[in-house]
Each structure stands twice: as structure tokens, then as C-alpha cells.
Design a protein around this motif. Structure first.
Motif, PDB file in Angstrom:
ATOM      1  N   LEU A   1      11.209  16.122 -29.926  1.00  9.47           N
ATOM      2  CA  LEU A   1      11.304  16.583 -28.388  1.00  9.47           C
ATOM      3  C   LEU A   1      11.471  15.202 -27.746  1.00  9.47           C
ATOM      4  CD1 LEU A   1       8.794  19.386 -27.990  1.00  9.47           C
ATOM      5  CD2 LEU A   1      11.042  19.640 -28.049  1.00  9.47           C
ATOM      6  N   LEU A   2      10.708  14.293 -27.783  1.00 12.08           N
ATOM      7  CA  LEU A   2      10.831  13.114 -27.252  1.00 12.08           C
ATOM      8  C   LEU A   2      12.110  12.343 -27.592  1.00 12.08           C
ATOM      9  CD1 LEU A   2       7.088  11.551 -27.491  1.00 12.08           C
ATOM     10  CD2 LEU A   2       8.506  12.903 -25.482  1.00 12.08           C
ATOM     11  N   ASP A   3      12.473  12.488 -28.793  1.00 10.45           N
ATOM     12  CA  ASP A   3      13.941  11.661 -29.137  1.00 10.45           C
ATOM     13  C   ASP A   3      15.036  12.252 -28.474  1.00 10.45           C
ATOM     14  OD1 ASP A   3      12.705   9.999 -30.918  1.00 10.45           O
ATOM     15  OD2 ASP A   3      13.074  11.302 -32.880  1.00 10.45           O
ATOM     16  N   GLY A   4      14.817  13.785 -28.290  1.00  7.66           N
ATOM     17  CA  GLY A   4      15.914  14.475 -27.499  1.00  7.66           C
ATOM     18  C   GLY A   4      15.872  14.428 -26.295  1.00  7.66           C
ATOM     19  N   LEU A   5      14.866  13.744 -25.481  1.00  7.64           N
ATOM     20  CA  LEU A   5      14.618  13.904 -24.005  1.00  7.64           C
ATOM     21  C   LEU A   5      15.884  13.630 -23.219  1.00  7.64           C
ATOM     22  CD1 LEU A   5      12.430  14.502 -21.571  1.00  7.64           C
ATOM     23  CD2 LEU A   5      12.251  11.698 -21.638  1.00  7.64           C
ATOM     24  N   PRO A   6      16.460  12.418 -23.510  1.00 12.33           N
ATOM     25  CA  PRO A   6      18.022  12.219 -22.808  1.00 12.33           C
ATOM     26  C   PRO A   6      18.957  13.300 -22.673  1.00 12.33           C
ATOM     27  CG  PRO A   6      17.110  10.126 -23.790  1.00 12.33           C
ATOM     28  CD  PRO A   6      16.277  11.408 -24.440  1.00 12.33           C
ATOM     29  N   ALA A   7      19.152  13.648 -23.679  1.00 11.41           N
ATOM     30  CA  ALA A   7      20.130  14.819 -24.222  1.00 11.41           C
ATOM     31  C   ALA A   7      19.583  16.137 -23.379  1.00 11.41           C
ATOM     32  CB  ALA A   7      20.289  15.122 -25.556  1.00 11.41           C
ATOM     33  N   LEU A   8      18.336  16.442 -23.349  1.00 11.55           N
ATOM     34  CA  LEU A   8      17.863  17.564 -22.565  1.00 11.55           C
ATOM     35  C   LEU A   8      18.031  17.266 -21.121  1.00 11.55           C
ATOM     36  CD1 LEU A   8      15.813  20.080 -22.948  1.00 11.55           C
ATOM     37  CD2 LEU A   8      14.008  18.640 -22.394  1.00 11.55           C
TER      38      LEU A   8
END
Length: 321
Positions: free
Chosen positions: A93-100
Motif C-alpha cells: 500500500l505504501l509503495d503504491g501511495l503516489p499512484a493512488l
């Protein structure tokens, strides 16, 4: 289009204190960011067990990631975003934060061609198109929203998650992670019925769950291929595919065709017509090719909607049958 009004994000529930520390990440967006506008489409009703906005303005999400359940708290202040996550899916989830939060989105590619769209664009500089990278998380609730009122679909999502999901990890109360594909596939028919979901929608969700691995691949596919992949499942058509890919892929062109209200709203905003068909809506959106979903979002945010001239859709009560 299934997007709740921004004001409705103010509905909040308290999170128990003190919080147990989770993994953290800070990220600075390269421009204005409105958490409510960007993440609002991910909430399925004011009591969504997987989405919460707290009085401090933070957004909490519970997700079923490829590596397990996770919960993330996202807060924005002073031009940067602070996130904290818990559970096996915390790193994902943290790795995907920018995309989110729309890092893969390109608002600069959008050019307003109508005054109403220009004004909405100017007033909402923090709108970014989210990309969750999680297909089933958006596909199942979109299936539940087929041809029923929003309240019916939100109730079904709420009941199914609370009964068949699992408690979200971290310092949260009454939040639930959606079931995994096997969990969706094993929900008995009477539980779908109890949640007010007819057999057609329930069967579509189960069929999707049985090939979830192949459907999840759509999150990394080009738009045309992703649409084709989702619509290979009987019961998933253009409306459901668009509603899903708007969220999972951040597709700026995934305009919702087959919606009960959107053609009339777009038609009224851009031409003044009180009634419009899908074909007429698509003609009006030709100047926004490649950005039709963003244009539709801005039109919805403009508040320029036609006056209702017919009865509202009557909610059903399948569970009582």
C-alpha cells in the motif's frame, strides 16, 4: 458514475486511541492535491466498511492487496502527504501511495473546451485520477451497482463486507477488508439474497472471482486491452468495465456509457438539452478524446445538472422476497 459528492466525505467515524504504530511514508505531490476529490470515488456509500474519513481529515482505506490485507491512513498537510499502514499489505500500500494519489495522472494534458468545464477545472485544481491497481476491489462493487439505486448497492456492499470480509488490520474499529476471490466465490446464494443482490449480479460476481487472477492483470494493461479483458466475463459490460478502470487504472478516457443519469447531465451542461442519449453524450465529448472521464468528472463537479422531470428509481427489496 458512482462518485459520491465531495461534501459527503465529511461523514466521519472516530478511530480508537491510542494508535499502534505502523509503517510510514511521506510523499510530496508535484502540484495541488485534494484528498477528497481524488479518493472520493473509492468510497461506496457513507458507511463503507473499507473507507473512512476521520474528523482530522485523514482518509482510511482497508484493502485486499496481492500480499494480504492492509489498512492505510492518509493525511495531507503543508503540501505533503503522510501515510501510515498496517498488516501484511502495508508495504504494498505504501509503495503504491503516489499512484493512488494521482502521480501517474497528467492533468496538464487536459484542455477545457467549454466554459462550464473550464470553470470547474479552475475551481478544482486538486483533482487527480486515482489508480488503485486492485481490480476486484472496484469490480465487485461496480457489479453490485448495476441497474439498482445507489442506496441498494451501498447496502449490499456494506452487508457483504461485514459478514464475509475480515476485520481490517491496525488501530481501526468496524472496518473490514473485502473477501479474497475464494471468499467471494463461496458466498452462498441465500447470503447474496439477504444482501439484496439478485441472482444475475451475484452470478456475475462469482464468475469474476473464479478468474480473478486474470482479471487483476487488467490493472497493468493498455486501456483497450483492459476493457476487453473485463468484458470477457458474462454480465460485465461497458458500464461496469468503465466504472472499474476509472479506479483501478486511473483511465482518464474511461467514460461511463449506459449510465441512467450521466448522458443527461453532460448533455445539459454542454448543450442545454434536458434529455440526451449515450450517443449524443459521446458526440459532445469528442473534443475531450483521451480525457473524457476527466471532463465528465468536472461536469459533475460543476453542479450544472438538469431538473428532474420524472419519478426517481424505486429501490427494490429482494431480501424480502
Amino acid at each position: 458514475m458512482g462518485v459520491p459528492p465531495v461534501a459527503s466525505l465529511a461523514t466521519a467515524a472516530r478511530v480508537p486511541a491510542p494508535r499502534r504504530a505502523g509503517q510510514t511514508r511521506c510523499w510530496t505531490p508535484d502540484g495541488p492535491l485534494d484528498l477528497g476529490l481524488t479518493l472520493g470515488p473509492l468510497r461506496r456509500g457513507p458507511a463503507d466498511p473499507a473507507f473512512r474519513v476521520t474528523p482530522d481529515g485523514a482518509v482510511w482505506r482497508a484493502s485486499r492487496t496481492p500480499v494480504g490485507p492492509g489498512t492505510v491512513r492518509i493525511a495531507a498537510a503543508s503540501g505533503r502527504v503522510e501515510a501510515e499502514a498496517w498488516g501484511p499489505g502495508a508495504d504494498w500500500l505504501l509503495d503504491g501511495l503516489p499512484a493512488l494519489l494521482g502521480a501517474d495522472d497528467d492533468p496538464g494534458a487536459f484542455v477545457a473546451r467549454h466554459r462550464v468545464v473550464h470553470e470547474a477545472h479552475r475551481r478544482n485544481p486538486g483533482l487527480r485520477l486515482t489508480r488503485t491497481r486492485l481490480v476486484m476491489e472496484s469490480l465487485v462493487p461496480s457489479i453490485l451497482e448495476q441497474k439498482v439505486t445507489a442506496d441498494e448497492a451501498y447496502r449490499a456492499w456494506r452487508l457483504l463486507l461485514r459478514r464475509h470480509g475480515e476485520p481490517a488490520p491496525g488501530p481501526v474499529d468496524r472496518m473490514h477488508v473485502p473477501p479474497d476471490p475464494r471468499g467471494w466465490a463461496l458466498i452462498p446464494s441465500w447470503e447474496w439474497h439477504r444482501a439484496g443482490v439478485d441472482n444475475k449480479r451475484a452470478s456475475t460476481a462469482v464468475r469474476a472471482a473464479r478468474v480473478a487472477r486474470r482479471l487483476e492483470e487488467a490493472a497493468t494493461m493498455p486501456p483497450a486491452e483492459a476493457f476487453t479483458r473485463l468484458q470477457l466475463i458474462p454480465g460485465i459490460g461497458p458500464w461496469t468495465a468503465a466504472e472499474t478502470l476509472q479506479r483501478t487504472n486511473g483511465d482518464p478516457d474511461a467514460v461511463t456509457v449506459g449510465d441512467l443519469h450521466l448522458p443527461n447531465i453532460v448533455g445539459f451542461a454542454l448543450s442545454g438539452a434536458h434529455r440526451s442519449t449515450d450517443a449524443e453524450m459521446l458526440d459532445l465529448l469528442i473534443p475531450y478524446a483521451g480525457q473524457r472521464h476527466r471532463a465528465a468528472r468536472l461536469i459533475l463537479l460543476s453542479g450544472r445538472v438538469p431538473e428532474r422531470r420524472g419519478p426517481r428509481m424505486t429501490p427494490g427489496n429482494i431480501a424480502a422476497l
